[in-house]
Enzyme design. Structure first.
Site, PDB file in Angstrom:
ATOM      1  N   GLY A 282       0.839  -1.210   0.000  1.00  0.00           N
ATOM      2  CA  GLY A 282       0.000   0.000   0.000  1.00  0.00           C
ATOM      3  C   GLY A 282       0.866   1.249   0.000  1.00  0.00           C
ATOM      4  O   GLY A 282       1.859   1.309   0.724  1.00  0.00           O
TER       5      GLY A 282
ATOM      6  N   ARG B 273       0.814  -4.960  -5.082  1.00  0.00           N
ATOM      7  CA  ARG B 273       0.958  -6.114  -4.188  1.00  0.00           C
ATOM      8  C   ARG B 273       1.176  -7.314  -5.106  1.00  0.00           C
ATOM      9  O   ARG B 273       0.398  -7.525  -6.030  1.00  0.00           O
ATOM     10  CB  ARG B 273      -0.303  -6.316  -3.355  1.00  0.00           C
ATOM     11  CG  ARG B 273      -0.604  -5.135  -2.435  1.00  0.00           C
ATOM     12  CD  ARG B 273      -1.702  -5.457  -1.459  1.00  0.00           C
ATOM     13  NE  ARG B 273      -2.210  -4.261  -0.800  1.00  0.00           N
ATOM     14  CZ  ARG B 273      -1.678  -3.718   0.295  1.00  0.00           C
ATOM     15  NH1 ARG B 273      -0.615  -4.270   0.858  1.00  0.00           N
ATOM     16  NH2 ARG B 273      -2.198  -2.641   0.829  1.00  0.00           N
TER      17      ARG B 273
ATOM     18  N   GLY C 213       6.010  -2.142   3.650  1.00  0.00           N
ATOM     19  CA  GLY C 213       5.644  -2.670   4.961  1.00  0.00           C
ATOM     20  C   GLY C 213       6.211  -4.059   5.205  1.00  0.00           C
ATOM     21  O   GLY C 213       7.131  -4.511   4.500  1.00  0.00           O
ATOM     22  N   ASP C 214       5.631  -4.722   6.176  1.00  0.00           N
ATOM     23  CA  ASP C 214       6.128  -6.032   6.605  1.00  0.00           C
ATOM     24  C   ASP C 214       6.153  -7.063   5.473  1.00  0.00           C
ATOM     25  O   ASP C 214       7.125  -7.799   5.314  1.00  0.00           O
ATOM     26  CB  ASP C 214       5.210  -6.525   7.729  1.00  0.00           C
ATOM     27  CG  ASP C 214       5.994  -7.233   8.792  1.00  0.00           C
ATOM     28  OD1 ASP C 214       7.128  -6.812   9.066  1.00  0.00           O
ATOM     29  OD2 ASP C 214       5.480  -8.244   9.320  1.00  0.00           O
TER      30      ASP C 214
ATOM     31  N   THR D 114       4.444   2.456   5.589  1.00  0.00           N
ATOM     32  CA  THR D 114       3.039   2.008   5.590  1.00  0.00           C
ATOM     33  C   THR D 114       2.273   2.894   6.557  1.00  0.00           C
ATOM     34  O   THR D 114       2.786   3.227   7.640  1.00  0.00           O
ATOM     35  CB  THR D 114       2.875   0.533   6.014  1.00  0.00           C
ATOM     36  OG1 THR D 114       1.485   0.322   6.322  1.00  0.00           O
ATOM     37  CG2 THR D 114       3.673   0.143   7.228  1.00  0.00           C
ATOM     38  N   ILE D 115       1.042   3.225   6.174  1.00  0.00           N
ATOM     39  CA  ILE D 115       0.246   4.069   7.078  1.00  0.00           C
ATOM     40  C   ILE D 115      -0.193   3.289   8.314  1.00  0.00           C
ATOM     41  O   ILE D 115      -0.623   3.882   9.290  1.00  0.00           O
ATOM     42  CB  ILE D 115      -0.991   4.659   6.360  1.00  0.00           C
ATOM     43  CG1 ILE D 115      -1.987   3.573   5.949  1.00  0.00           C
ATOM     44  CG2 ILE D 115      -0.585   5.520   5.178  1.00  0.00           C
ATOM     45  CD1 ILE D 115      -3.378   4.116   5.635  1.00  0.00           C
ATOM     46  N   ASP D 116      -0.090   1.969   8.279  1.00  0.00           N
ATOM     47  CA  ASP D 116      -0.646   1.148   9.363  1.00  0.00           C
ATOM     48  C   ASP D 116       0.195   1.121  10.645  1.00  0.00           C
ATOM     49  O   ASP D 116      -0.311   0.711  11.693  1.00  0.00           O
ATOM     50  CB  ASP D 116      -0.844  -0.293   8.883  1.00  0.00           C
ATOM     51  CG  ASP D 116      -2.013  -0.411   7.921  1.00  0.00           C
ATOM     52  OD1 ASP D 116      -2.822   0.535   7.853  1.00  0.00           O
ATOM     53  OD2 ASP D 116      -2.120  -1.435   7.231  1.00  0.00           O
TER      54      ASP D 116
ATOM     55  N   ASP E  46       2.380  -0.906  11.553  1.00  0.00           N
ATOM     56  CA  ASP E  46       2.337  -2.245  12.144  1.00  0.00           C
ATOM     57  C   ASP E  46       3.599  -3.072  11.880  1.00  0.00           C
ATOM     58  O   ASP E  46       3.552  -4.289  11.930  1.00  0.00           O
ATOM     59  CB  ASP E  46       1.101  -3.001  11.621  1.00  0.00           C
ATOM     60  CG  ASP E  46       1.104  -3.134  10.103  1.00  0.00           C
ATOM     61  OD1 ASP E  46       1.923  -2.473   9.443  1.00  0.00           O
ATOM     62  OD2 ASP E  46       0.282  -3.902   9.574  1.00  0.00           O
TER      63      ASP E  46
ATOM     64  N   ARG F 255     -17.783  15.201  13.612  1.00  0.00           N
ATOM     65  CA  ARG F 255     -18.313  15.566  14.938  1.00  0.00           C
ATOM     66  C   ARG F 255     -19.240  16.783  14.827  1.00  0.00           C
ATOM     67  O   ARG F 255     -20.277  16.853  15.484  1.00  0.00           O
ATOM     68  CB  ARG F 255     -17.153  15.873  15.895  1.00  0.00           C
ATOM     69  CG  ARG F 255     -17.639  16.264  17.300  1.00  0.00           C
ATOM     70  CD  ARG F 255     -16.479  16.735  18.149  1.00  0.00           C
ATOM     71  NE  ARG F 255     -15.534  15.660  18.396  1.00  0.00           N
ATOM     72  CZ  ARG F 255     -15.699  14.705  19.315  1.00  0.00           C
ATOM     73  NH1 ARG F 255     -16.787  14.704  20.052  1.00  0.00           N
ATOM     74  NH2 ARG F 255     -14.795  13.775  19.488  1.00  0.00           N
TER      75      ARG F 255
ATOM     76  N   ARG G   5      -6.279  -3.063   8.603  1.00  0.00           N
ATOM     77  CA  ARG G   5      -6.934  -4.359   8.454  1.00  0.00           C
ATOM     78  C   ARG G   5      -6.659  -5.257   9.655  1.00  0.00           C
ATOM     79  O   ARG G   5      -7.522  -5.928  10.155  1.00  0.00           O
ATOM     80  CB  ARG G   5      -6.463  -5.034   7.160  1.00  0.00           C
ATOM     81  CG  ARG G   5      -7.329  -6.162   6.748  1.00  0.00           C
ATOM     82  CD  ARG G   5      -7.382  -6.391   5.258  1.00  0.00           C
ATOM     83  NE  ARG G   5      -6.138  -6.156   4.550  1.00  0.00           N
ATOM     84  CZ  ARG G   5      -6.090  -5.926   3.249  1.00  0.00           C
ATOM     85  NH1 ARG G   5      -7.186  -5.872   2.544  1.00  0.00           N
ATOM     86  NH2 ARG G   5      -4.922  -5.743   2.662  1.00  0.00           N
TER      87      ARG G   5
END
Ligand code: F6P
Length: 321
Positions: free
Chosen positions: A12, A73, A103-104, A126-128, A130, A155, A172
């Site tokens: 991503g 990917r 990412g990972d 990665t934005i995650d 993780d 809001r 995810r």
């Protein structure tokens, strides 16, 4: 002696990837190296899609979201045949090293290449947030600020209509965006894939309690990994009588101009990748630990684990009134 490096972005996309590419290219050229941009991640690598990078090919990209090298990917990169093909293209293109920004999953591909004798350097993007070996990954700050601003806006309308709002953010299997965004917007509920036990009754009770206490809105930040926000909204409305809407922020969190933090860290990490190679390093993953840019052996990095930060989780019950 001539030295050639390849650079690719994979998985991503994340705001700041361009800043990292720019740093790798400019620092590499400064060393007198040849730099090849690999298009479309590992999928492009397998097709030999490379282009010669010059200083001007990375002009005016530091502030741009996305990745000028495109990303993908690649299922094939998870197969032995795909990995062998990717390694043979690296050799064919005479790459002395490959810098992988991703990412990972992208790092697992890099590890496979390392096992096939290709020298790889990983930059976390990665934005995650993780990736276990690092406290920070390029793109997270921009993405979480995008999500935070969106929740602030939701809001406003949520209060005007005295509604409950579920805002689904990306992640995810990791709740970092949800957690940071939830705390920074003062959300009434934060549902994380790592922790949520599916107890909707508890959510209903909090919605009712807040309504009785006079609150005009109830914001629930729901991580993508928990999901089902539309259906959850219907159930909350049916159980509490409070009108409820769901908003799924989706891909807008992956775009946009990177924040200063993302541009700066991407630049530092890109430069570190090149200085590691200049020093003769092999198979390293760059990381941020305690606000310092560090690097680990790829096998060591990929064996690490990380949990949702306990100190942030401990804050949550203190803010629920
Ligand atoms: O970039 C990470 C991520 O945004 C995840 O949070 C999300 O689940 C995933 O990418 C979706 O990406 P895609 O649909 O591009 O595979």
């Amino acid at each position: 002696m001539s030295f050639t490096i390849g650079v690719l972005t994979s998985g991503g996309d994340a705001p700041g990837m361009n800043a990292a590419i720019r740093a790798v290219v400019r620092a590499g050229l400064t060393h007198g190296w040849r730099v090849l941009g690999v298009l479309r991640g590992y999928a492009g690598l397998m097709n030999g899609e490379t282009r010669e990078m010059t200083s001007s090919s990375v002009s005016e990209i530091i502030g741009r979201g996305g990745t000028i090298l495109y990303t993908a990917r690649s299922e094939e990169m998870m197969t032995v045949g795909g990995q062998a093909r990717a390694a043979s293209i690296c050799r064919e293109k005479e790459m002395d090293a490959l810098v992988v920004i991703g990412g990972d999953g992208s790092f697992r591909g890099a590890q496979a290449l390392a096992n096939l004798g290709i020298n790889v350097i990983g930059i976390p993007g990665t934005i995650d947030l993780d990736i276990p070996c690092t406290d920070y990954s390029i793109g997270f700050d921009t993405a979480v600020n995008t999500a935070m601003e969106a929740v602030d806006k939701i809001r406003d309308t949520s209060s005007s209509h005295e509604r409950c709002s579920i805002v689904e953010v990306m992640g995810r299997s990791a709740g970092y965006i949800a957690l940071h965004c939830g705390i920074s917007t003062g959300a009434e509920d934060i549902l994380l894939p790592e922790l949520y036990n599916g107890d909707e009754k508890a959510v209903f009770e909090r919605v009712i309690k807040n309504r009785k206490a006079g609150k005009k809105h109830h914001i629930i930040i729901n991580a993508e990994g928990v999901g089902h926000s539309e259906e959850m909204a219907e159930r909350i409305e049916a159980a509490t009588g409070v009108e409820t809407r769901a908003t799924i922020l989706g891909y807008l969190q992956r775009g946009g101009s990177p924040t200063c933090r993302d541009r700066l860290l991407a630049t530092q990490m890109g430069v570190r990748a090149v200085s590691l190679l200049a020093a003769g390093a092999r198979n390293r993953i760059i990381a941020l630990k305690h606000d310092e840019v560090v690097d680990y052996d790829i096998n060591e990095a990929l064996a690490m684990k990380k949990d949702v930060p306990q100190e942030l989780l401990e804050i949550l019950p203190l803010l629920k009134r």
